[in-house]
Scaffold this active site. Structure first.
Site, short mmCIF file in Angstrom:
data_model
loop_
_atom_site.label_atom_id
_atom_site.label_comp_id
_atom_site.label_asym_id
_atom_site.label_seq_id
_atom_site.Cartn_x
_atom_site.Cartn_y
_atom_site.Cartn_z
N HIS A 214 -29.06 47.96 33.46
CA HIS A 214 -27.67 48.12 32.99
C HIS A 214 -26.74 47.17 33.74
O HIS A 214 -25.84 46.57 33.16
CB HIS A 214 -27.17 49.54 33.29
CG HIS A 214 -27.86 50.63 32.53
ND1 HIS A 214 -28.67 51.55 33.14
CD2 HIS A 214 -27.84 50.95 31.22
CE1 HIS A 214 -29.13 52.40 32.25
NE2 HIS A 214 -28.65 52.06 31.07
N GLU B 119 -32.49 44.05 25.52
CA GLU B 119 -33.59 43.77 24.58
C GLU B 119 -34.75 44.74 24.75
O GLU B 119 -35.69 44.71 23.98
CB GLU B 119 -34.10 42.34 24.78
CG GLU B 119 -33.12 41.30 24.29
CD GLU B 119 -33.67 39.89 24.33
OE1 GLU B 119 -34.80 39.69 24.83
OE2 GLU B 119 -32.95 38.98 23.88
N MET C 80 -25.63 55.40 28.55
CA MET C 80 -25.71 56.85 28.66
C MET C 80 -25.81 57.24 30.15
O MET C 80 -26.30 58.33 30.48
CB MET C 80 -26.89 57.39 27.87
CG MET C 80 -26.75 57.06 26.37
SD MET C 80 -27.61 58.20 25.29
CE MET C 80 -29.28 57.97 25.81
O1 PAF Z 1 -29.14 52.28 24.68
C1 PAF Z 1 -28.44 53.28 24.97
O2 PAF Z 1 -28.28 53.65 26.14
C2 PAF Z 1 -27.80 54.10 23.85
O3 PAF Z 1 -28.61 54.16 22.73
C3 PAF Z 1 -26.38 53.59 23.47
C4 PAF Z 1 -26.42 52.18 22.89
C5 PAF Z 1 -25.49 53.62 24.70
C6 PAF Z 1 -25.78 54.53 22.41
O4 PAF Z 1 -25.67 55.83 22.87
#
Ligand code: PAF
Length: 260
Positions: free
Chosen positions: A37, A148, A30
């Site tokens: 990330h 996780e 997101m």
């Molecule tokens: O973990 C996230 O950032 C969100 O829940 C995801 C998996 C991108 C779904 O919108």
């Protein structure tokens, strides 16, 4: 890095890539990217020929409109971080592209999605599972990577992929922590300086050898509002609210300190 916003266009690119016999690693996000990330992108880069990252602040998984409005949006810095991490394609759709059905169709799970996070955020996992199903159906990756930190989310997505015979391997990736132990999260940016200092107490308490009841009391005494704190599948899972920020975390029981 190519930036694609239309579902028709990403569909065409995926067909080309698959026709060339190249493997696809996918990291759904997101945005408001942080090193947690980027560790997923790095793993996808190491395992696959092509790396696709999506940035989509998914409205259907927010049960609180204020939370959706205030969710950090940092497209320019996300874009340069993804370029540096050698992402091949950034998929950045508008809500209307993914939800042309206006959310008439949903993926719903029971009972796990109604517990823990789901008990405090009604409908949250319908939104998560539905958007992940849409993204996996469009991108058809060989592997998709999930942190996780959102342990319950990972379990639900893994089980959904098995339930619907998806061919994508759902790969869990270890949680990344700040030097003081706080789990990295896009929401940490909303903590005040003072709250940010106190926040590191949460993982410290999770890792302590106390019972869950004691951990709850210790956190409440320190000014945290505890949404839940439970031992499941060899992990202690917790969610707390500090000021106006909700933090979630989990530690393996094997990481628990053996002495106080
Ligand atoms: O973990 C996230 O950032 C969100 O829940 C995801 C998996 C991108 C779904 O919108």
């Amino acid at each position: 890095m190519e930036i694609i916003t239309a579902t028709a266009e990403i569909g065409d690119r995926i067909r080309e890539i698959r026709a060339q016999g190249r493997t696809i690693g996918f990291v759904p996000t997101m945005g408001a990217l942080h090193p947690g990330h980027l560790s997923l992108v790095e793993k996808a880069r190491a395992d696959n020929d092509i790396v696709i990252v999506s940035i989509f602040v998914n409205p259907t998984q927010f049960n609180d409109n204020g939370d959706l409005e205030h969710y950090p949006r940092t497209f320019e810095s996300d874009r340069s971080l993804l370029e540096e991490a050698q992402t091949d394609i950034l998929f950045f759709p508008e809500a209307g592209e993914l939800y042309h059905d206006e959310f008439r169709f949903k993926v719903t799970e029971s009972p796990l999605s109604e517990e823990l996070e789901g008990a405090h955020r009604p409908g949250h996992f319908d939104g998560v599972l539905t958007v992940v199903m849409k993204l996996l159906s469009l991108i058809r990756p060989d592997r998709a990577y999930f942190g996780e930190k959102d342990w319950q989310q990972f379990l639900l997505i893994r089980d959904m992929a098995a339930a619907f015979f998806l061919e994508t391997e759902i790969v869990p990736c270890s949680l990344v922590r700040e030097p003081d132990g706080l789990a990295m999260s896009s929401r940490n940016a909303h903590l005040s300086v003072e709250e940010r200092q106190r926040a590191a107490f949460f993982p410290k308490v999770l890792r302590s050898c106390d019972t869950t009841d004691k951990k709850r009391r210790v956190l409440e005494d320190a000014g945290f509002e505890v949404d839940y704190l439970e031992e499941r599948d060899g992990r202690t899972l917790g969610a707390v609210v500090l000021g106006s920020v909700r933090l979630i975390d989990n530690v393996r029981l094997s990481e628990t300190e053996t002495s106080p």
